[in-house]
Design a protein around this motif. Structure first.
Motif, PDB file in Angstrom:
ATOM      1  N   VAL A 168       0.871  -1.174   0.000  1.00  0.00           N
ATOM      2  CA  VAL A 168       0.000   0.000   0.000  1.00  0.00           C
ATOM      3  C   VAL A 168       0.905   1.220   0.000  1.00  0.00           C
ATOM      4  CG1 VAL A 168      -1.682   1.349   1.298  1.00  0.00           C
ATOM      5  CG2 VAL A 168      -1.895  -1.139   1.228  1.00  0.00           C
ATOM      6  N   LEU A 169       0.733   2.102  -0.979  1.00  0.00           N
ATOM      7  CA  LEU A 169       1.515   3.340  -1.043  1.00  0.00           C
ATOM      8  C   LEU A 169       0.681   4.447  -0.415  1.00  0.00           C
ATOM      9  CD1 LEU A 169       2.905   3.028  -4.679  1.00  0.00           C
ATOM     10  CD2 LEU A 169       3.944   2.259  -2.551  1.00  0.00           C
ATOM     11  N   SER A 170       1.132   4.940   0.728  1.00  0.00           N
ATOM     12  CA  SER A 170       0.382   5.932   1.506  1.00  0.00           C
ATOM     13  C   SER A 170       1.071   7.282   1.387  1.00  0.00           C
ATOM     14  CB  SER A 170       0.309   5.499   2.980  1.00  0.00           C
ATOM     15  OG  SER A 170      -0.361   6.467   3.765  1.00  0.00           O
ATOM     16  N   TYR A 171       0.383   8.252   0.788  1.00  0.00           N
ATOM     17  CA  TYR A 171       0.967   9.564   0.535  1.00  0.00           C
ATOM     18  C   TYR A 171       0.454  10.576   1.559  1.00  0.00           C
ATOM     19  CZ  TYR A 171       2.719   7.850  -3.898  1.00  0.00           C
ATOM     20  OH  TYR A 171       3.387   7.139  -4.866  1.00  0.00           O
ATOM     21  N   GLN A 172       1.383  11.305   2.176  1.00  0.00           N
ATOM     22  CA  GLN A 172       1.051  12.383   3.095  1.00  0.00           C
ATOM     23  C   GLN A 172       1.474  13.687   2.444  1.00  0.00           C
ATOM     24  OE1 GLN A 172       2.640  11.560   6.998  1.00  0.00           O
ATOM     25  NE2 GLN A 172       2.137   9.380   6.841  1.00  0.00           N
ATOM     26  N   ILE A 173       0.495  14.528   2.115  1.00  0.00           N
ATOM     27  CA  ILE A 173       0.753  15.725   1.316  1.00  0.00           C
ATOM     28  C   ILE A 173       0.312  16.958   2.098  1.00  0.00           C
ATOM     29  CG2 ILE A 173       0.239  16.901  -0.865  1.00  0.00           C
ATOM     30  CD1 ILE A 173      -0.431  14.078  -1.991  1.00  0.00           C
ATOM     31  N   ARG A 174       1.230  17.874   2.300  1.00  0.00           N
ATOM     32  CA  ARG A 174       0.927  19.104   3.028  1.00  0.00           C
ATOM     33  C   ARG A 174       0.186  20.086   2.119  1.00  0.00           C
ATOM     34  NH1 ARG A 174       2.816  21.296   7.605  1.00  0.00           N
ATOM     35  NH2 ARG A 174       4.402  19.650   7.781  1.00  0.00           N
ATOM     36  N   ALA A 175      -0.896  20.657   2.636  1.00  0.00           N
ATOM     37  CA  ALA A 175      -1.636  21.660   1.874  1.00  0.00           C
ATOM     38  C   ALA A 175      -0.833  22.954   1.833  1.00  0.00           C
ATOM     39  CB  ALA A 175      -2.997  21.917   2.511  1.00  0.00           C
ATOM     40  N   THR A 176      -0.691  23.531   0.654  1.00  0.00           N
ATOM     41  CA  THR A 176       0.119  24.742   0.489  1.00  0.00           C
ATOM     42  C   THR A 176      -0.716  25.951   0.068  1.00  0.00           C
ATOM     43  OG1 THR A 176       0.611  24.151  -1.810  1.00  0.00           O
ATOM     44  CG2 THR A 176       2.162  23.394  -0.115  1.00  0.00           C
ATOM     45  N   GLU A 177      -2.045  25.787  -0.037  1.00  0.00           N
ATOM     46  CA  GLU A 177      -2.906  26.891  -0.459  1.00  0.00           C
ATOM     47  C   GLU A 177      -4.097  27.002   0.495  1.00  0.00           C
ATOM     48  OE1 GLU A 177      -2.554  27.074  -5.272  1.00  0.00           O
ATOM     49  OE2 GLU A 177      -3.678  25.394  -4.449  1.00  0.00           O
TER      50      GLU A 177
ATOM     51  N   TRP B  74      -8.210  29.006   0.696  1.00  0.00           N
ATOM     52  CA  TRP B  74      -9.244  29.704  -0.060  1.00  0.00           C
ATOM     53  C   TRP B  74      -9.520  31.065   0.548  1.00  0.00           C
ATOM     54  CZ3 TRP B  74     -11.487  29.632  -4.563  1.00  0.00           C
ATOM     55  CH2 TRP B  74     -12.664  30.350  -4.765  1.00  0.00           C
ATOM     56  N   THR B  75      -9.515  32.088  -0.282  1.00  0.00           N
ATOM     57  CA  THR B  75      -9.869  33.441   0.138  1.00  0.00           C
ATOM     58  C   THR B  75     -10.875  34.004  -0.863  1.00  0.00           C
ATOM     59  OG1 THR B  75      -8.158  34.578  -1.144  1.00  0.00           O
ATOM     60  CG2 THR B  75      -7.518  33.714   1.030  1.00  0.00           C
ATOM     61  N   ASP B  76     -11.342  35.217  -0.597  1.00  0.00           N
ATOM     62  CA  ASP B  76     -12.274  35.860  -1.535  1.00  0.00           C
ATOM     63  C   ASP B  76     -11.628  36.068  -2.900  1.00  0.00           C
ATOM     64  OD1 ASP B  76     -14.192  35.920   0.397  1.00  0.00           O
ATOM     65  OD2 ASP B  76     -13.792  37.981   1.019  1.00  0.00           O
ATOM     66  N   ASP B  77     -10.303  36.033  -2.974  1.00  0.00           N
ATOM     67  CA  ASP B  77      -9.599  36.207  -4.236  1.00  0.00           C
ATOM     68  C   ASP B  77      -9.281  34.859  -4.911  1.00  0.00           C
ATOM     69  OD1 ASP B  77      -9.523  39.013  -3.976  1.00  0.00           O
ATOM     70  OD2 ASP B  77      -7.757  38.844  -2.659  1.00  0.00           O
ATOM     71  N   GLY B  78      -9.803  33.776  -4.338  1.00  0.00           N
ATOM     72  CA  GLY B  78      -9.532  32.462  -4.898  1.00  0.00           C
ATOM     73  C   GLY B  78      -8.486  31.717  -4.077  1.00  0.00           C
ATOM     74  N   TRP B  79      -7.894  30.710  -4.671  1.00  0.00           N
ATOM     75  CA  TRP B  79      -6.866  29.930  -3.987  1.00  0.00           C
ATOM     76  C   TRP B  79      -5.554  30.706  -3.982  1.00  0.00           C
ATOM     77  CZ3 TRP B  79      -7.888  25.975  -1.037  1.00  0.00           C
ATOM     78  CH2 TRP B  79      -9.047  25.210  -1.264  1.00  0.00           C
ATOM     79  N   THR B  80      -4.980  30.883  -2.799  1.00  0.00           N
ATOM     80  CA  THR B  80      -3.731  31.624  -2.654  1.00  0.00           C
ATOM     81  C   THR B  80      -2.752  30.817  -1.810  1.00  0.00           C
ATOM     82  OG1 THR B  80      -4.550  32.767  -0.683  1.00  0.00           O
ATOM     83  CG2 THR B  80      -4.902  33.840  -2.811  1.00  0.00           C
ATOM     84  N   PRO B  81      -1.448  31.010  -2.007  1.00  0.00           N
ATOM     85  CA  PRO B  81      -0.465  30.288  -1.175  1.00  0.00           C
ATOM     86  C   PRO B  81      -0.616  30.613   0.296  1.00  0.00           C
ATOM     87  CG  PRO B  81       0.578  31.293  -3.084  1.00  0.00           C
ATOM     88  CD  PRO B  81      -0.799  31.864  -3.017  1.00  0.00           C
ATOM     89  N   LYS B  82      -0.362  29.629   1.154  1.00  0.00           N
ATOM     90  CA  LYS B  82      -0.402  29.880   2.596  1.00  0.00           C
ATOM     91  C   LYS B  82       0.796  30.719   3.016  1.00  0.00           C
ATOM     92  CE  LYS B  82      -3.000  25.888   4.270  1.00  0.00           C
ATOM     93  NZ  LYS B  82      -2.992  24.727   5.188  1.00  0.00           N
TER      94      LYS B  82
END
Length: 265
Positions: A246-255, A257-265
């Motif tokens: 089983v390949l288990s991927y742990q991916i950190r969220a880098t964005e 949601w704001t009123d301007d759309g998806w933006t980097p954290k």
């Protein structure tokens, strides 16, 4: 369970779907024995040949196994989980999960012409060659994956990587650091699934219907303190038995949601 007379599918397909649903819903759990052929004949009011055809479909799909004299059983794989947020080492991962793991060096060959996809990942020019280290990895003493590691021949020809020896301690990445002052910086992985070749079926002792995962990993390394100069130094072509991993991927969220759309954290 009589058949619906309006269902156009062949009877064996309907029997196979019924049993498949029981397996996927865990009403038949891994290791459970299926009803006998005679019981299925009585249940569905059909011929024994039809029942056997349905069971053959499930065997081909890798959902059940047959044991001579005992009947059919739901397969109960016990895979090892690979956490893809770090480099991970098969033997250590297996041990941490209550398995035994082993890595066997089968051969070291070369210099060879590289396969085209390997040459592209290693940034090799026409006429440049590779050294290949081939491994068999075992899970609980059963073949679980094959691994062919390709190295630029001009880079490693004077190191232990080019020799038919187990490199201890630390393996090939420690040898890159000791012999060439190259520290591993990062990896990229390309993952595909497919049905195995006859040679892979034999080498991995695959049951009918078991797919394999091909994971192509490129390793990048650089001199200490020069991470921005990292270059590809190894491509490993892994072929994993689909029921043992089983390949288990742990991916950190880098964005966010704001009123301007998806933006980097």
């Amino acid at each position: 369970m009589p058949f619906n007379p309006t269902d156009p599918r062949p009877p064996y397909r309907r029997i196979a779907e019924h049993l498949r649903d029981l397996i996927y819903s865990h009403k038949l759990a891994p290791g459970d024995r299926l009803p006998s052929e005679r019981e299925l004949v009585e249940q569905f009011g059909t011929a024994q040949a039809t029942v056997r055809q349905a069971l053959a479909v499930l065997k081909t799909e890798g959902l059940i196994d047959s044991v001579h004299g005992l009947g059919y059983f739901v397969r109960q794989p016990s895979p090892v989980i690979h956490r893809r947020s770090s480099t991970g080492h098969f033997v250590q991962e297996a041990k941490a999960q209550g398995h035994t793991g082993d890595q066997r060096l089968l051969e070291v060959t070369g210099p060879h012409d590289p396969p085209p996809d390997v040459a592209a990942r290693l940034d090799l020019e026409d006429g440049e060659h590779v050294i290949v280290r081939r491994y068999l990895l075992l899970l609980d003493d059963e073949p679980a994956q094959l691994a062919d590691s390709y190295f630029p021949a001009d880079l490693v020809r004077d190191t232990r990587i080019a020799e038919f020896i187990d490199i201890v301690p630390g393996g090939v990445h420690a040898e890159l650091q000791r012999a060439l002052s190259l520290e591993v910086q990062q990896f990229t992985e390309d993952l595909t699934t497919r049905m195995p070749s006859p040679q892979e079926i034999q080498a991995l002792r695959l049951s009918p219907g078991t797919p394999v995962v091909r994971l192509l990993r490129t390793t990048y390394a650089s001199p200490p303190g020069h991470e921005d100069e990292a270059r590809p130094v190894e491509v490993t072509d892994y072929v994993l038995a689909g029921d043992k991993h089983v390949l288990s991927y742990q991916i950190r969220a880098t964005e966010r949601w704001t009123d301007d759309g998806w933006t980097p954290k």
